[in-house]
Design a protein around this motif. Structure first.
Motif, PDB file in Angstrom:
ATOM      1  N   UNK A 178     -24.725  19.055  53.083  1.00 38.65           N
ATOM      2  CA  UNK A 178     -26.068  19.481  52.475  1.00 38.65           C
ATOM      3  C   UNK A 178     -26.588  20.933  53.481  1.00 38.65           C
TER       4      UNK A 178
ATOM      5  N   UNK B 277     -26.563  17.824  57.065  1.00 37.73           N
ATOM      6  CA  UNK B 277     -26.579  16.154  56.737  1.00 37.73           C
ATOM      7  C   UNK B 277     -24.826  16.420  56.257  1.00 37.73           C
TER       8      UNK B 277
ATOM      9  N   UNK C 241     -23.657  13.909  54.185  1.00 39.64           N
ATOM     10  CA  UNK C 241     -23.850  13.613  53.520  1.00 39.64           C
ATOM     11  C   UNK C 241     -25.032  13.540  52.600  1.00 39.64           C
TER      12      UNK C 241
ATOM     13  N   UNK D 276     -27.354  10.049  54.037  1.00 37.60           N
ATOM     14  CA  UNK D 276     -27.599  10.124  55.901  1.00 37.60           C
ATOM     15  C   UNK D 276     -28.566  10.558  56.099  1.00 37.60           C
TER      16      UNK D 276
ATOM     17  N   UNK E 272     -30.671  13.723  58.319  1.00 42.47           N
ATOM     18  CA  UNK E 272     -30.538  14.569  58.614  1.00 42.47           C
ATOM     19  C   UNK E 272     -30.965  15.128  60.079  1.00 42.47           C
TER      20      UNK E 272
END
Lengths: 113, 114
Positions: A31, A95, A97, A100, A102
Motif C-alpha cells: 500500500x 505499509x 498490509x 499495519x 505505515x
C-alpha cells in the motif's frame, strides 16, 4: 531498518510548471500513499494506491494531481500545473498490509514561486 | 465528521514529568488510532497505536488511553526526556490505515525542559 526514500529533498518550481516527486517505498509493502503538510499545519491525506490503482483520494487530490508506479519500485506524484498554494512538504508512505501502521519518508519540500 | 481535534497546541513539561496530549474524534467508524512523532525536517514516525477493543496500550514510557464512549484518546509520556521534544500527531482511520487515509490532528509541539 527499512526506509521509505523520497527525492528530491527540496524542489523549487515556477508557478504553472509541472513537478514530479519521487518515492521508493519499502520493498515488501503493498500500500502506498501521498500526504502533504503545509508549513506549521497538520498532515493531510492526498491519495492511497494499491494493486496498481488508486484506492482512495481526498478532495485535495484534484485533476492537477496524478500518481504512478512506473517500474514496480518507484511511486511518483505528479502535479501538472503548480500553484503557489501547492507549496508544502509532501510525504510518501507505505505499509505492508491494510492493518499495519505505515512508514513515512522524510518528505520533499516543494516551493512554488 | 472526519475531524480529529487535538489539544493542547503546545506543551512544556519538566524533565521527568508526565506529558499528556488529548484527542477527540467524531466519526464512530474510525477503528484505528495511531500516534506519530515528528522531528523537524523529518516525516512522521509511528509511535504507538490502539484499536477500540482495548482501553489502554502501553509500550515503554508511552501509553495510549482510549475512551470509546467519549470518543477520546490520549497519549501519556512518562518520565519525559529532552529527547522527547518533538511534534506529536494523533490520527484515526476506518481501517488499519490501508485503503483509507489517516485523518490527523493539528499536532502538539512538546518541549521537555531539562
Amino acid at each position: 531498518e527499512p526506509e521509505v526514500t523520497q527525492t528530491p529533498s527540496h524542489q523549487v518550481t515556477q508557478m504553472g510548471q509541472e513537478v514530479i516527486l519521487h518515492c521508493v517505498p519499502i520493498s515488501n509493502h503493498l500500500y502506498f500513499y501521498w500526504y502533504r503538510q503545509i508549513l506549521g499545519q497538520k498532515v493531510e491525506f492526498l491519495v492511497s494506491f494499491y494493486n496498481n490503482e488508486i484506492s482512495e483520494k481526498s478532495e485535495i487530490f484534484d485533476d492537477q494531481f496524478s500518481v504512478e508506479r512506473p517500474d514496480g519500485s518507484n511511486f511518483t506524484l505528479k502535479i501538472r500545473s503548480t500553484k503557489l498554494e501547492d507549496s508544502a512538504m509532501y510525504f510518501c508512505a507505505s505499509s505492508e498490509s491494510a492493518f499495519n501502521g505505515y512508514t513515512f519518508g522524510s518528505g520533499t519540500r516543494l516551493t512554488v514561486v | 465528521q472526519q475531524q480529529v481535534k487535538q489539544s493542547p497546541q503546545s506543551l512544556i513539561v519538566q524533565k521527568g514529568g508526565i506529558s499528556i496530549i488529548n484527542c477527540a474524534y467524531e466519526n464512530t467508524a474510525f477503528d484505528y488510532f495511531p500516534w506519530y512523532q515528528q522531528f523537524p525536517g523529518k516525516g512522521p514516525a509511528l509511535l504507538i497505536a490502539i484499536r477500540p477493543d482495548v482501553s489502554e496500550k502501553k509500550e515503554g514510557r508511552f501509553t495510549i488511553s482510549f475512551n470509546k464512549s467519549a470518543k477520546q484518546f490520549s497519549l501519556h509520556i512518562m518520565d519525559s526526556q529532552p529527547g522527547d521534544s518533538a511534534t506529536y500527531f494523533c490520527a484515526a482511520s476506518k481501517t488499519g490505515g490501508g485503503a483509507d487515509g489517516l485523518t490527523f490532528g493539528k499536532g502538539t509541539h512538546l518541549i521537555i525542559q531539562p
